[in-house]
Structures are given as structure tokens and as C-alpha cells.
Design an enzyme around this catalytic site. Sequence first.
Site, PDB file in Angstrom:
ATOM      1  N   PHE A 137      45.074  37.858  36.115  1.00 58.06           N
ATOM      2  CA  PHE A 137      44.419  38.960  36.812  1.00 58.06           C
ATOM      3  C   PHE A 137      43.921  39.940  35.759  1.00 58.06           C
ATOM      4  O   PHE A 137      44.710  40.564  35.047  1.00 58.06           O
ATOM      5  CB  PHE A 137      45.384  39.678  37.770  1.00 58.06           C
ATOM      6  CG  PHE A 137      44.716  40.793  38.533  1.00 58.06           C
ATOM      7  CD1 PHE A 137      44.143  40.547  39.764  1.00 58.06           C
ATOM      8  CD2 PHE A 137      44.661  42.082  38.014  1.00 58.06           C
ATOM      9  CE1 PHE A 137      43.508  41.571  40.475  1.00 58.06           C
ATOM     10  CE2 PHE A 137      44.038  43.103  38.706  1.00 58.06           C
ATOM     11  CZ  PHE A 137      43.460  42.853  39.937  1.00 58.06           C
ATOM     12  N   ASP A 222      45.411  41.259  27.291  1.00 55.15           N
ATOM     13  CA  ASP A 222      45.355  42.241  28.365  1.00 55.15           C
ATOM     14  C   ASP A 222      46.754  42.820  28.537  1.00 55.15           C
ATOM     15  O   ASP A 222      47.629  42.198  29.140  1.00 55.15           O
ATOM     16  CB  ASP A 222      44.863  41.547  29.639  1.00 55.15           C
ATOM     17  CG  ASP A 222      44.806  42.471  30.846  1.00 55.15           C
ATOM     18  OD1 ASP A 222      45.504  43.494  30.839  1.00 55.15           O
ATOM     19  OD2 ASP A 222      44.087  42.136  31.800  1.00 55.15           O
ATOM     20  N   LYS A 251      46.955  51.795  32.967  1.00 58.48           N
ATOM     21  CA  LYS A 251      48.125  52.068  33.803  1.00 58.48           C
ATOM     22  C   LYS A 251      48.996  53.198  33.257  1.00 58.48           C
ATOM     23  O   LYS A 251      48.687  54.362  33.442  1.00 58.48           O
ATOM     24  CB  LYS A 251      48.913  50.783  34.040  1.00 58.48           C
ATOM     25  CG  LYS A 251      48.203  49.822  35.015  1.00 58.48           C
ATOM     26  CD  LYS A 251      49.118  48.748  35.499  1.00 58.48           C
ATOM     27  CE  LYS A 251      48.418  47.792  36.457  1.00 58.48           C
ATOM     28  NZ  LYS A 251      48.085  48.377  37.760  1.00 58.48           N
TER      29      LYS A 251
END
Length: 397
Positions: A137, A222, A251
Site C-alpha cells: 500500500f 516507504d 504519519k
Amino acid sequence: MELTDLQALEREYLMPTYVRGEVEFVRGEGTRLWDADGKEYLDFLSGISVCSLGHCNPAVVEAIREQSERLVHVSNLFYTEPVVRLAERLCGSSLGGKAFFTNSGTEANECAIKLARKHAHGRGIEEPKVVSLDRAFHGRTMGSLAATPAMAANPDFTPMLSGFESVPIDDPDALTDAVGDDTAAVFVEPVQGESGIYSVPDETLVAAREACDRSGALLVLDEIQTGMGRTGSLWAYEQTPVRPDLMTVAKALGGGLPIGACLAAPEFSDVLQPGDHGSTFAGGPLTATVALAVLEILDDPELLRRVRELGATLRERLEELDGVREVRGRGLMLGVALEDGIDAAQLNRSLLELGLVANVPEPGTIRMLPPLTIEDAELQRGVELFAEGLGALSDRP
């Protein structure tokens, strides 16, 4: 305003893209949340790893207050000290090169895709491709979506950006075969988050590194969810045998405010030149100041050691529960795989009723991402609530 009133307004004015829990949160402090009725909850999701310092951390609140009283935004057409200092701090703690700031993780990955493609064109590749892993993702914008195999298969969003392919997470040979002279980049999450918390095997990471070295492609890690201490080191790659060429973060970086970054090793730091990329809001003085305050706390060997210890304790206690098949992940990034026949969505609803906030990233798995500052007693209470939720399901007819 009652919850039913909010739900009615949502149906009227918000696009129906989320399935929300039946609760309205109005206040947070540390690992705790309170709803509109005053009920207290223990947060084991942290806004999906965003609030890693907990809710309303005093250092974050003070950084917001001080900077918001001085300057919030002027655009990237001018200098502000916080963004330059943040770039220095981030790059100095990671790849040693340069940073591009974004508003989110998916934008950070878009930057990495553009940089990798330009780098590939500079090597004479006319149609560069990107390799990612199954179950990955990387985001929901069109470039990041193309690197997210499960969602890229949705025909409603076609045609997808071309030049993307994926290989199994546990097949180093397939990855090696997929990377050729026309490959621009290999994208990998050290621990896959949205798919249910799956650590990428070291063999796959080594195969990716070696294939990139051989072909000239860039290895992009990532670390949007794994970074900022979530796995027990500031960056998850520090616990692996590889070092990336590019790294994307977001985040937890902003302590609750929206900020991300694409970080490049020195040899790739000047691929993008003026006019190649930009952002209206990203890297503003407010978010950069808060990110500096967050880094000051999280980039601490003692705290990171404690995250590893707490993660091991949480894993051990969860594995002892009836109904738990296995616990996956690193540090305080854990996926609890349930025994066959246990409905994870139903369990998650039960946990929310009991006062424990978690979520279901895939069928059969509960994801746990508690704040990295959680106390021992709170960790134990979370396990007790989880056990109570499992027991409540078994008691139902």
C-alpha cells in the site's frame, strides 16, 4: 449535537468513502480518548500511527501555540527557518542527502515516483517501470495507486498509470527477474501496514538492493507507517540489511498535523530541479516546527529501546490469548491474526464498545498501533480489553 445528527449530516454532505465507528470523539490526552458522552477509551490505533506521541502531547501543543502566534504560512517562494532546520534534522538522521516536503504520505511517494522516472530518463530509459510487492500500500493518488496492486486492480479507476508491476513478498527470485535495465525503481514497505502487518523478509530486501545496484534502479523504502520509531528504531530499515536510495515518511512526523517528506541519498538529491515539482502548502513553518518537536522526542535511543521491549511484551501477552493464531510485526506495529471462525470486524466493534480503539486492515486481523509513549499499565489494560472482547464473542449465541 447528537451522534445521530452528525450521521444525518454526513449522509447529506460527505462523500460516502468511509465506514466510521459508532462514536464521536471530542477530546484526547496521551493514550486516552473521550467521546461526546464522556466515555473513556484506550487508543491502540493512534490515528493510524499518526499520534505516536499520544494525543495533545505537551511539546506538540506548545510548538503549535508558539509558531501559530508568529507565522503559519508564506509559501515555498520564500525562506523560513523551520523547514530548513527540519530538512537538516531529517536528512542527518537518515540518508544524508536532501528532502522534499509534502502534505501526506501518498504525495511523498508521488515525489519518489517522479524523481525515479526522471533519473531513469537521464539514463536513457524511454519507458521506465516501477516494481512493487503484492499486498503493498503506497497511497491513493494515481501514481501511488498504480504501485498498490490490490487497489490498482479496481476497474473503476482505469486506465492506470502504465509501467507498474508487482511480485510476491516472499519470492526474491521473482523480484530479481522483474528488475531489468528498464526499471526506474523498486518500492518496498519494510513492514506492510495496510495489508495486515507483514514484515518483508530480509531475503527479499537483499534481492531488491542487489537488483537495483545491478540495474541502476533506485530502491525506495516507504517508511510512512514504519518510520519515526514505530518499529523500535527511528527508521525500520535500520533493522534490515539494506539502505535505500530514497525514503518516504509521513504519519507520525507531524504529531497529528499533515506533513510528509521524500528523502534522498546524496547521489540522488539533485535529480529534481526548479520547476520539476512543488507544493503550495507543504513544508510550512507551522508543520515544520511541530515536526522538529516530534523528532526531538522520538529520536531518543532510550525511548526506541523501550518501544522494542513493549512491543515484545505486547506480542507475548496477545499470543497467550485463546482465539489468537499469531501476532505479526515489529515494535509497536502489530497485526493480531485471529483463529478461523472469529469475525475480526465484529470483534473490533466489540472492542470499541469496551473502550479499546483498534482497526481491521484485512479480514481476520486486528491492527494495533498504540502510542510509543504508552505506559506498562495501559499496555496491560489493552490486552485485558482484547481478551474481554474475544470472550464476549465466544459467549454470544
